[in-house]
Scaffold this motif. Sequence first.
Motif, PDB file in Angstrom:
ATOM      1  N   UNK A   1     -18.274  -7.973  14.099  1.00 39.24           N
ATOM      2  CA  UNK A   1     -18.318  -9.144  14.967  1.00 39.24           C
ATOM      3  C   UNK A   1     -16.911  -9.574  15.344  1.00 39.24           C
ATOM      4  N   UNK A   2     -16.702  -9.856  16.616  1.00 37.60           N
ATOM      5  CA  UNK A   2     -15.423 -10.380  17.079  1.00 37.60           C
ATOM      6  C   UNK A   2     -15.528 -11.884  17.292  1.00 37.60           C
ATOM      7  N   UNK A   3     -14.416 -12.574  17.091  1.00 36.08           N
ATOM      8  CA  UNK A   3     -14.316 -13.993  17.429  1.00 36.08           C
ATOM      9  C   UNK A   3     -13.423 -14.085  18.666  1.00 36.08           C
ATOM     10  N   UNK A   4     -14.030 -14.444  19.771  1.00 35.37           N
ATOM     11  CA  UNK A   4     -13.377 -14.312  21.079  1.00 35.37           C
ATOM     12  C   UNK A   4     -13.120 -15.684  21.688  1.00 35.37           C
ATOM     13  N   UNK A   5     -11.967 -15.840  22.269  1.00 33.62           N
ATOM     14  CA  UNK A   5     -11.627 -17.053  23.015  1.00 33.62           C
ATOM     15  C   UNK A   5     -11.425 -16.687  24.476  1.00 33.62           C
ATOM     16  N   UNK A   6     -12.307 -17.157  25.335  1.00 34.77           N
ATOM     17  CA  UNK A   6     -12.132 -17.015  26.775  1.00 34.77           C
ATOM     18  C   UNK A   6     -11.214 -18.138  27.263  1.00 34.77           C
ATOM     19  N   UNK A   7     -10.201 -17.808  28.034  1.00 34.59           N
ATOM     20  CA  UNK A   7      -9.258 -18.821  28.497  1.00 34.59           C
ATOM     21  C   UNK A   7      -9.073 -18.725  30.007  1.00 34.59           C
ATOM     22  N   UNK A   8      -9.244 -19.847  30.677  1.00 37.26           N
ATOM     23  CA  UNK A   8      -9.044 -19.879  32.124  1.00 37.26           C
ATOM     24  C   UNK A   8      -9.041 -21.326  32.610  1.00 37.26           C
ATOM     25  N   UNK A   9      -8.328 -21.554  33.701  1.00 39.70           N
ATOM     26  CA  UNK A   9      -8.393 -22.853  34.368  1.00 39.70           C
ATOM     27  C   UNK A   9      -9.740 -23.056  35.040  1.00 39.70           C
ATOM     28  N   UNK A  10     -10.422 -21.966  35.319  1.00 34.84           N
ATOM     29  CA  UNK A  10     -11.629 -22.027  36.145  1.00 34.84           C
ATOM     30  C   UNK A  10     -12.886 -21.898  35.281  1.00 34.84           C
ATOM     31  N   UNK A  11     -13.553 -23.027  35.116  1.00 34.66           N
ATOM     32  CA  UNK A  11     -14.817 -23.030  34.380  1.00 34.66           C
ATOM     33  C   UNK A  11     -15.634 -24.233  34.815  1.00 34.66           C
ATOM     34  N   UNK A  12     -16.923 -24.232  34.442  1.00 30.71           N
ATOM     35  CA  UNK A  12     -17.799 -25.338  34.803  1.00 30.71           C
ATOM     36  C   UNK A  12     -17.225 -26.656  34.297  1.00 30.71           C
ATOM     37  N   UNK A  13     -17.373 -27.753  35.041  1.00 34.17           N
ATOM     38  CA  UNK A  13     -18.274 -27.939  36.186  1.00 34.17           C
ATOM     39  C   UNK A  13     -17.759 -27.405  37.527  1.00 34.17           C
ATOM     40  N   UNK A  14     -16.561 -26.822  37.549  1.00 35.10           N
ATOM     41  CA  UNK A  14     -16.129 -26.150  38.776  1.00 35.10           C
ATOM     42  C   UNK A  14     -17.021 -24.926  39.005  1.00 35.10           C
ATOM     43  N   UNK A  98      -8.261 -14.367  35.436  1.00 32.37           N
ATOM     44  CA  UNK A  98      -7.670 -14.730  36.720  1.00 32.37           C
ATOM     45  C   UNK A  98      -6.148 -14.831  36.667  1.00 32.37           C
ATOM     46  N   UNK A  99      -5.521 -14.087  37.569  1.00 34.99           N
ATOM     47  CA  UNK A  99      -4.064 -14.118  37.680  1.00 34.99           C
ATOM     48  C   UNK A  99      -3.565 -15.466  38.169  1.00 34.99           C
ATOM     49  N   UNK A 105      -2.740 -17.560  31.045  1.00 34.56           N
ATOM     50  CA  UNK A 105      -1.532 -16.846  30.630  1.00 34.56           C
ATOM     51  C   UNK A 105      -0.837 -17.554  29.462  1.00 34.56           C
ATOM     52  N   UNK A 106      -0.854 -18.885  29.473  1.00 37.67           N
ATOM     53  CA  UNK A 106      -0.243 -19.628  28.372  1.00 37.67           C
ATOM     54  C   UNK A 106      -0.963 -19.358  27.058  1.00 37.67           C
ATOM     55  N   UNK A 107      -2.288 -19.422  27.084  1.00 39.34           N
ATOM     56  CA  UNK A 107      -3.056 -19.196  25.853  1.00 39.34           C
ATOM     57  C   UNK A 107      -2.839 -17.772  25.353  1.00 39.34           C
ATOM     58  N   UNK A 108      -2.778 -16.808  26.277  1.00 42.25           N
ATOM     59  CA  UNK A 108      -2.525 -15.424  25.862  1.00 42.25           C
ATOM     60  C   UNK A 108      -1.128 -15.281  25.269  1.00 42.25           C
ATOM     61  N   UNK A 109      -0.145 -15.966  25.845  1.00 42.10           N
ATOM     62  CA  UNK A 109       1.234 -15.915  25.332  1.00 42.10           C
ATOM     63  C   UNK A 109       1.287 -16.506  23.930  1.00 42.10           C
ATOM     64  N   UNK A 123      -9.365 -10.717  38.536  1.00 39.92           N
ATOM     65  CA  UNK A 123     -10.507 -10.855  39.433  1.00 39.92           C
ATOM     66  C   UNK A 123     -10.133 -10.746  40.906  1.00 39.92           C
ATOM     67  N   UNK A 124      -8.840 -10.615  41.229  1.00 37.30           N
ATOM     68  CA  UNK A 124      -8.416 -10.694  42.629  1.00 37.30           C
ATOM     69  C   UNK A 124      -7.456  -9.572  42.988  1.00 37.30           C
ATOM     70  N   UNK A 125      -7.288  -9.396  44.286  1.00 37.70           N
ATOM     71  CA  UNK A 125      -6.279  -8.479  44.815  1.00 37.70           C
ATOM     72  C   UNK A 125      -5.101  -9.284  45.340  1.00 37.70           C
ATOM     73  N   UNK A 126      -3.892  -8.743  45.191  1.00 38.31           N
ATOM     74  CA  UNK A 126      -2.689  -9.407  45.673  1.00 38.31           C
ATOM     75  C   UNK A 126      -1.908  -8.472  46.577  1.00 38.31           C
ATOM     76  N   UNK A 127      -1.109  -9.082  47.451  1.00 38.43           N
ATOM     77  CA  UNK A 127      -0.216  -8.307  48.286  1.00 38.43           C
ATOM     78  C   UNK A 127       1.096  -8.023  47.575  1.00 38.43           C
TER      79      UNK A 127
END
Length: 454
Positions: A1-14, A98-99, A105-109, A123-127
């Motif tokens: 079993x893994x203990x996982x932390x999902x980190x992102x600015x984008x989550x519900x209620x957005x 999400x880039x 990125x802060x939580x990963x750092x 999740x995105x493409x960049x130029x």
Amino acid sequence: MHRICMASDFFYPNTGGVESHIYQLSQCLIQLGHKVIIISHAYDDRTGVRYMTNGLKVYYLPVWVVYNQCTLPTLFTTFPLVRYILIRERIDIVHGHSAFSALAHEVMFHAKTLNIKTVFTDHSLFGFADSSAIITNKLLQILLSVCNRVICVSHTGKENTALRAGVEPNRISVIPNAVDTDIFMPSKDSKQLNRSYTTIVVVSRLVYRKGVDLLAGVIPIICNKFNDIRFIIGGDGPKRIVIEEVVERHQLQDRVTLLGAIKHDDVRHVLVQGDIFLNASLTEAFCMAIVEAAACGLQVVSTRVGGIPEVLPSEMIWLTEPSVRGLLDGLERALADRSAGNVISPFEAHKKIKSYYQWEDIAKRTQKVYDSAMKEPIDHLGHRLNKFWQCGTICGPLFIVIAVIEHFLFLLYEYLVPRHTIDISPELTINNFKYSNSDKNIEDIDIPMLSSKH
């Protein structure tokens, strides 16, 4: 079993593709027996700790949001709070999404400072040419240089990430998004199935990247050429005024319906009112919207950009060039095939999507990425500093200084708030609570340093 932390600015209620992806993936990982928590920023009065379905715990941190739901990069100020959470929840993998997300990125750092393995999903493409892309790509290169594994949602996205962030291709896995086919189903309502007109549906954020200017050019021409065409447009954004001006100028109020922002729970209700789904995006890594539309039995007309050609088989999508002329040609071909009966039935299309994109399969493939990341040796400070040094003559030394300062902060907080003084959070499973400390009841657990407002 893994203990996982999902980190992102984008989550519900957005609402959006990233938000839906994080939630659905987390639920499936919980079903597989893993522990999952989510770290995001506070949304209005939604602060502190919240529980969602199946005991999914969400930490809404009180950090400053500056633009488009993205937090201000502060780095050191979030370290004590993130350290407390990761130790309290005994996290062994941090999965950033999400880039665009500074918080991810802060939580990963911070996780790397705590010797915790990290995974990142792009999740995105960049130029590569404009100033914002150059800055973003450089920061991504530095931060991903110490990331254990990277996930992209398409092979085009993998190539893009490998080129702009300098990530070795063998560290990148391609795992697409999925769709809940129990929700996104064709309509059985005879009134909707036997319409005397054809309805084209657009569900998208009304921004430049989504090709709203192209859509504005297509609407009056296709409405003038076909009298039985109707448009339903769901979504909001700064480019909505462009569509409104076109509707007003050509007096199409009775043929174009603007719904504004719609909740994700209502998307299926909007989709089943249509016959053709139109996607005019200028760039997409995957495009979840066309999968949801196909699952509801709609014909899909889309620009041939990014990873879109990988998403659906040729018999389910009419690909076009990203231009007004191209979209018109695609719509005319789709309408002609529809009139001739050369299209897959809605329920056959739904069956195909159900076989292609299932969250259970996506979760199992993600689990293999976690397993691979956990087998890697721990990245000690010296190894991370060496990685940063290879990222350029200016940014490299800058991040070396940042990493060293954070390491001293880590030692300071280990002294001020030792690990053994942090209460370990009880583990919540689907059916019951499991307590790592049998002397504690869940009612006795509080969350210091966090708002407990519910």
